[in-house]
Design an enzyme around this catalytic site. Structure first.
Site, PDB file in Angstrom:
ATOM      1  N   ASP A   1       0.996  -1.160   0.101  1.00  0.00           N
ATOM      2  CA  ASP A   1       0.007   0.031   0.013  1.00  0.00           C
ATOM      3  C   ASP A   1       0.794   1.197   0.078  1.00  0.00           C
ATOM      4  O   ASP A   1       2.026   1.151   0.506  1.00  0.00           O
ATOM      5  CB  ASP A   1      -0.896  -0.267   1.468  1.00  0.00           C
ATOM      6  CG  ASP A   1      -2.143   0.784   1.325  1.00  0.00           C
ATOM      7  OD1 ASP A   1      -2.268   1.682   0.184  1.00  0.00           O
ATOM      8  OD2 ASP A   1      -2.675   0.997   2.265  1.00  0.00           O
TER       9      ASP A   1
ATOM     10  N   HIS B   1       2.902   3.204  -9.133  1.00  0.00           N
ATOM     11  CA  HIS B   1       2.787   1.913  -9.309  1.00  0.00           C
ATOM     12  C   HIS B   1       3.973   1.368  -9.855  1.00  0.00           C
ATOM     13  O   HIS B   1       4.433   0.072  -9.457  1.00  0.00           O
ATOM     14  CB  HIS B   1       1.515   1.454 -10.141  1.00  0.00           C
ATOM     15  CG  HIS B   1       0.124   1.730  -9.411  1.00  0.00           C
ATOM     16  ND1 HIS B   1      -0.057   1.478  -8.089  1.00  0.00           N
ATOM     17  CD2 HIS B   1      -0.965   2.520  -9.935  1.00  0.00           C
ATOM     18  CE1 HIS B   1      -1.195   2.057  -7.824  1.00  0.00           C
ATOM     19  NE2 HIS B   1      -1.892   2.710  -8.784  1.00  0.00           N
TER      20      HIS B   1
ATOM     21  N   LEU C   1      11.768 -20.430  -3.850  1.00  0.00           N
ATOM     22  CA  LEU C   1      10.554 -19.586  -3.242  1.00  0.00           C
ATOM     23  C   LEU C   1       9.283 -19.779  -4.152  1.00  0.00           C
ATOM     24  O   LEU C   1       9.464 -19.963  -5.181  1.00  0.00           O
ATOM     25  CB  LEU C   1      10.944 -18.058  -3.491  1.00  0.00           C
ATOM     26  CG  LEU C   1      10.123 -17.085  -3.020  1.00  0.00           C
ATOM     27  CD1 LEU C   1       9.900 -17.010  -1.609  1.00  0.00           C
ATOM     28  CD2 LEU C   1      10.186 -15.467  -3.672  1.00  0.00           C
TER      29      LEU C   1
HETATM   30  C1  FPP Z   1      -1.690   0.022  -3.517  1.00  0.00           C
HETATM   31  O1  FPP Z   1      -1.466   1.466  -3.681  1.00  0.00           O
HETATM   32  C2  FPP Z   1      -1.157  -0.688  -4.303  1.00  0.00           C
HETATM   33  C3  FPP Z   1      -1.947  -1.225  -5.162  1.00  0.00           C
HETATM   34  C4  FPP Z   1      -3.117  -0.862  -5.547  1.00  0.00           C
HETATM   35  C5  FPP Z   1      -1.611  -2.588  -5.702  1.00  0.00           C
HETATM   36  C6  FPP Z   1      -0.160  -3.041  -5.655  1.00  0.00           C
HETATM   37  C7  FPP Z   1       0.503  -2.916  -6.999  1.00  0.00           C
HETATM   38  C8  FPP Z   1       1.624  -2.830  -7.446  1.00  0.00           C
HETATM   39  C9  FPP Z   1       2.586  -2.985  -6.389  1.00  0.00           C
HETATM   40  C10 FPP Z   1       2.003  -2.518  -9.003  1.00  0.00           C
HETATM   41  C11 FPP Z   1       1.756  -3.778  -9.626  1.00  0.00           C
HETATM   42  C12 FPP Z   1       2.212  -5.052  -9.152  1.00  0.00           C
HETATM   43  C13 FPP Z   1       2.823  -5.965  -9.929  1.00  0.00           C
HETATM   44  C14 FPP Z   1       3.398  -7.092  -9.569  1.00  0.00           C
HETATM   45  C15 FPP Z   1       2.769  -5.646 -11.529  1.00  0.00           C
HETATM   46  P1  FPP Z   1      -2.379   2.804  -3.476  1.00  0.00           P
HETATM   47  O2  FPP Z   1      -2.677   3.072  -4.911  1.00  0.00           O
HETATM   48  O3  FPP Z   1      -3.467   2.054  -3.077  1.00  0.00           O
HETATM   49  O4  FPP Z   1      -1.807   3.751  -2.804  1.00  0.00           O
HETATM   50  P2  FPP Z   1      -2.543   4.712  -1.927  1.00  0.00           P
HETATM   51  O5  FPP Z   1      -3.189   4.436  -0.971  1.00  0.00           O
HETATM   52  O6  FPP Z   1      -1.492   5.785  -1.373  1.00  0.00           O
HETATM   53  O7  FPP Z   1      -3.365   5.704  -2.891  1.00  0.00           O
END
Ligand code: FPP
Length: 245
Positions: free
Chosen positions: A25, A42, A136
């Site tokens: 997150d 991202h 892993l």
């Molecule tokens: C949360 O950040 C994260 C996600 C929506 C999912 C995680 C995605 C990635 C790490 C990128 C894609 C992964 C792969 C493996 C290709 P948020 O956008 O909710 O952050 P915020 O709460 O600060 O807005």
């Protein structure tokens, strides 16, 4: 803990941390703090995925589950959903050979078959290619929601009861576990969430029954091997009771 202390932290094997599950997150907040568009957050999040996948086996972790796309993430603006799917496609295409070479078995949980057919094909090919790897197990939760997973398991059990092949009285914790997407995997020992939030957000609801929880203020794109070692060290201080005393 400092990075120096973290580097000497107890490894997963010694600490009993076999399965680490991460709620990644803070990508959006990271992007905002750097005055960049959300996609840049991202993208930086994918770099953190690379670092953690590399560091996890060094810490004795056997299974790493990453919450990459939840069944609720469809509510995000269409262009952000498309960006996330694009990053996932690119990650698999560009990383699969390196993952395979490094002994990583890639698998998926969630209703990932509902994603675009070409992406599903790519995911299944990656799963087959890496199926025999043992260093892993990397599980990506895609279109995953714990309630959805339990609903699908209940439906599958109900179907067998309806056809007479399953006695309702024979349904146990084990039979439910065996119908979940995580069948055959050990339950998570530690659920880690980055960016200071304290929610489970529909992640591994059944499987986390006795998991420890660690929340770190670090935003996911800033998460690295030292942050991972810190989390493992924190886990090692916990006394686990599994309902006993
Ligand atoms: C949360 O950040 C994260 C996600 C929506 C999912 C995680 C995605 C990635 C790490 C990128 C894609 C992964 C792969 C493996 C290709 P948020 O956008 O909710 O952050 P915020 O709460 O600060 O807005």
């Amino acid at each position: 803990m400092t990075a120096t202390a973290a580097s000497t932290a107890t490894g997963g094997a010694a600490s009993g941390l076999r399965h680490l599950a991460i709620i990644m997150d803070g990508n959006g907040r990271w992007a905002k703090a750097h005055r960049l568009p959300r996609i840049a957050g991202h993208r930086a999040g994918v770099e953190a995925v690379r670092r953690v996948v590399e560091a996890a086996p060094e810490l004795g972790i056997e299974v790493l589950t990453l919450y990459a796309f939840s069944s609720e993430n469809w509510k995000r603006p269409a262009d952000e959903v498309a960006d996330l799917m694009g990053l996932l496609r690119h990650y698999i295409q560009s990383e699969i050979n390196a993952l395979h070479k490094n002994g990583v078995r890639l698998d998926f949980i969630g209703d990932y078959r509902a994603l675009k057919p070409d992406l599903v094909k790519l995911l299944e090919k990656a799963r087959l290619q890496t199926a025999d790897n043992r260093r892993l197990t990397l599980i990506m939760a895609l279109n995953y929601g714990g309630q959805d997973e339990l609903t699908r398991a209940a439906r599958s059990l109900a179907r067998d009861v309806a056809t007479g092949s399953l006695d309702p009285e024979a349904i146990s914790v084990e039979t439910v576990s065996a119908r979940l997407d995580t069948a055959g995997l050990p339950p998570p020992d530690l659920v880690l969430r980055t960016s200071g939030e304290m929610r489970l957000s529909n992640f591994l609801l059944w499987q986390s029954a006795y998991a420890e929880f660690v929340a770190t203020d670090t935003l996911w794109p800033d998460f690295d091997a030292a942050s991972l070692a810190d989390a493992v060290a924190e886990f090692a201080t916990r006394e686990r009771r599994f309902g006993g005393r």
